[in-house]
Design a protein around this motif. Sequence first.
Motif, PDB file in Angstrom:
ATOM      1  N   UNK A 139       0.712  -1.193   0.053  1.00 36.88           N
ATOM      2  CA  UNK A 139      -0.061  -0.080   0.000  1.00 36.88           C
ATOM      3  C   UNK A 139       0.819   1.244  -0.086  1.00 36.88           C
ATOM      4  N   UNK A 140       1.923   1.340   1.079  1.00 40.83           N
ATOM      5  CA  UNK A 140       2.678   2.300   1.004  1.00 40.83           C
ATOM      6  C   UNK A 140       3.506   2.677  -0.570  1.00 40.83           C
ATOM      7  N   UNK A 141       3.795   1.456  -1.193  1.00 43.23           N
ATOM      8  CA  UNK A 141       4.372   1.471  -2.561  1.00 43.23           C
ATOM      9  C   UNK A 141       3.561   1.638  -3.589  1.00 43.23           C
ATOM     10  N   UNK A 142       2.169   1.959  -3.424  1.00 39.00           N
ATOM     11  CA  UNK A 142       0.949   2.198  -4.412  1.00 39.00           C
ATOM     12  C   UNK A 142       1.005   0.742  -5.283  1.00 39.00           C
ATOM     13  N   UNK A 143       0.829  -0.167  -4.608  1.00 33.77           N
ATOM     14  CA  UNK A 143       0.916  -1.707  -5.295  1.00 33.77           C
ATOM     15  C   UNK A 143      -0.163  -2.369  -4.668  1.00 33.77           C
ATOM     16  N   UNK A 144      -0.944  -2.201  -3.947  1.00 33.49           N
ATOM     17  CA  UNK A 144      -1.948  -2.872  -3.381  1.00 33.49           C
ATOM     18  C   UNK A 144      -2.959  -3.768  -4.284  1.00 33.49           C
ATOM     19  N   UNK A 145      -2.976  -3.220  -5.491  1.00 35.60           N
ATOM     20  CA  UNK A 145      -4.044  -3.693  -6.391  1.00 35.60           C
ATOM     21  C   UNK A 145      -3.381  -4.926  -6.911  1.00 35.60           C
ATOM     22  N   UNK A 146      -2.149  -5.336  -6.733  1.00 33.80           N
ATOM     23  CA  UNK A 146      -1.509  -6.639  -7.173  1.00 33.80           C
ATOM     24  C   UNK A 146      -1.803  -7.797  -6.284  1.00 33.80           C
ATOM     25  N   UNK A 147      -2.640  -7.600  -5.136  1.00 30.88           N
ATOM     26  CA  UNK A 147      -2.975  -8.804  -4.259  1.00 30.88           C
ATOM     27  C   UNK A 147      -4.433  -9.042  -4.562  1.00 30.88           C
ATOM     28  N   UNK A 148      -4.756 -10.153  -4.380  1.00 32.94           N
ATOM     29  CA  UNK A 148      -6.226 -10.838  -4.839  1.00 32.94           C
ATOM     30  C   UNK A 148      -7.025 -10.574  -3.600  1.00 32.94           C
ATOM     31  N   UNK A 149      -7.957  -9.356  -3.557  1.00 33.56           N
ATOM     32  CA  UNK A 149      -8.823  -8.749  -2.457  1.00 33.56           C
ATOM     33  C   UNK A 149      -9.613  -9.673  -2.161  1.00 33.56           C
TER      34      UNK A 149
ATOM     35  N   UNK B 172      -9.454  -2.572   6.775  1.00 35.92           N
ATOM     36  CA  UNK B 172      -9.547  -1.321   6.598  1.00 35.92           C
ATOM     37  C   UNK B 172      -8.795  -0.644   5.235  1.00 35.92           C
ATOM     38  N   UNK B 173      -7.900  -1.493   4.819  1.00 37.10           N
ATOM     39  CA  UNK B 173      -7.095  -1.282   3.560  1.00 37.10           C
ATOM     40  C   UNK B 173      -7.777  -1.772   2.417  1.00 37.10           C
ATOM     41  N   UNK B 174      -8.684  -2.806   2.680  1.00 39.05           N
ATOM     42  CA  UNK B 174      -9.675  -3.455   1.633  1.00 39.05           C
ATOM     43  C   UNK B 174     -10.986  -2.565   1.613  1.00 39.05           C
TER      44      UNK B 174
ATOM     45  N   UNK C  69      10.428  -0.029   4.942  1.00 39.72           N
ATOM     46  CA  UNK C  69       9.754   0.701   4.242  1.00 39.72           C
ATOM     47  C   UNK C  69       8.823   1.782   5.025  1.00 39.72           C
ATOM     48  N   UNK C  70       8.315   1.376   6.071  1.00 42.72           N
ATOM     49  CA  UNK C  70       7.327   2.394   6.851  1.00 42.72           C
ATOM     50  C   UNK C  70       8.312   3.441   7.269  1.00 42.72           C
ATOM     51  N   UNK C  71       9.487   3.189   7.939  1.00 39.89           N
ATOM     52  CA  UNK C  71      10.397   4.083   8.406  1.00 39.89           C
ATOM     53  C   UNK C  71      10.620   5.036   7.415  1.00 39.89           C
ATOM     54  N   UNK C  72      11.145   4.629   6.207  1.00 41.43           N
ATOM     55  CA  UNK C  72      11.402   5.540   5.245  1.00 41.43           C
ATOM     56  C   UNK C  72      10.230   6.387   4.773  1.00 41.43           C
TER      57      UNK C  72
ATOM     58  N   UNK D 265      -1.130   4.473  14.174  1.00 38.08           N
ATOM     59  CA  UNK D 265      -2.056   3.571  13.460  1.00 38.08           C
ATOM     60  C   UNK D 265      -1.476   2.513  12.477  1.00 38.08           C
ATOM     61  N   UNK D 266      -0.134   3.056  11.905  1.00 42.29           N
ATOM     62  CA  UNK D 266       0.586   2.161  11.222  1.00 42.29           C
ATOM     63  C   UNK D 266      -0.064   1.702   9.995  1.00 42.29           C
ATOM     64  N   UNK D 267      -0.915   2.787   9.480  1.00 44.11           N
ATOM     65  CA  UNK D 267      -1.616   2.681   8.340  1.00 44.11           C
ATOM     66  C   UNK D 267      -1.408   3.723   7.422  1.00 44.11           C
ATOM     67  N   UNK D 268      -1.670   3.865   6.096  1.00 44.18           N
ATOM     68  CA  UNK D 268      -1.513   4.939   5.352  1.00 44.18           C
ATOM     69  C   UNK D 268      -2.691   5.997   5.844  1.00 44.18           C
ATOM     70  N   UNK D 269      -2.080   7.326   5.857  1.00 50.12           N
ATOM     71  CA  UNK D 269      -2.724   8.317   6.479  1.00 50.12           C
ATOM     72  C   UNK D 269      -4.218   8.652   5.703  1.00 50.12           C
ATOM     73  N   UNK D 270      -4.078   8.460   4.423  1.00 49.75           N
ATOM     74  CA  UNK D 270      -5.300   8.751   3.532  1.00 49.75           C
ATOM     75  C   UNK D 270      -6.268   7.844   3.914  1.00 49.75           C
TER      76      UNK D 270
END
Length: 337
Positions: free
Chosen positions: A55-65, A103-105, A292-295, A310-315
Amino acid sequence: MTTTNSNEVDHTTNMLKDKHVEYIINLDKKEKSFEYWVTEHLRMNGLYWGLTALNLMNSIDKMNKQELIDWLLSCQKPNGGFGGNTHHDDHLLSTLSAIQILVQFDSLDKLDIDSVVNYIVKLQQEDGSFIGDQYGEVDTRFSFVAILALSLLGHLDKINQDKAVEFINKCKNFDGGYGSIPGAESHAGQIYTCVGALAILNRLDTIDIDNLGWWLCERQLPNGGLNGRPEKSSDVCYSWWVVSSLSTIDRLDWIDNDKLKTYILKCQDNETGGVADKPGDMPDVFHTFFGIAGLSLMGYFDLEHIDPVYALPTKLLDKLNINLPWNKKSKSFAANK
């Protein structure tokens, strides 16, 4: 910044984003490996780590939801809690990971929320602490996990918040840090959980901020990495535990962010992708996520911004209308973008 799959790229100065995405999406295809089965009980946590990194790398769509949601729901027990895998006992840790994944899905509606809330609420003890499961272990990690989960579900009012704060404050030490239980030594991981819980409950005023900030900034070693307590070696996972706590108390500029960035990059695997605990070690999804989260939290590279509590994307938290007052204090992200 350039991302590429070429092994010729200098991984000490570049983030190997494409390789990390490939590494994560291929993790579940290693069913014949020892590592796959020895971590079977952590599958729910592992899915959270991998999914959030994507998700942080804008690639969550590569997973089978849908496939992942179906598996996740198969891990829920009759009492409302979730196990780390289909045939494992329920635990607060895996229950939070399940909630964070949904939440992410954008799929919290798949839950019987009252059932999950009742499961969590019953784990609070008379002194305000929380046990992790039916077996009764008390730890400040479980206080944080319960408070975070209930906050995401919109039911913080169901627990005794004053008692929860009182127990956490009993775990505070003379150095400003926090331990797992009263009297236990300060540890960066436990500090993250205590600071995070107090932030959600709007009680950061109970923290000795400068004393804690000093203890945390002393975790940075000459190699740029961070350790979890005095006299220990550096480890990428503390790029999250320490940095998130410093960010929440507005002391992130007390460490050298650039040196830490370089340390994290050196821990990347230039061939397979993924991030290890130390340079040259084997990567794993745990350290990949926290690196990646630290970066992200320090504002480096083209990553989604992660919330330090919350260790989740702010958006995503904005969509849930969750108030994040500590995020307004974080200056590093805007400065580095």
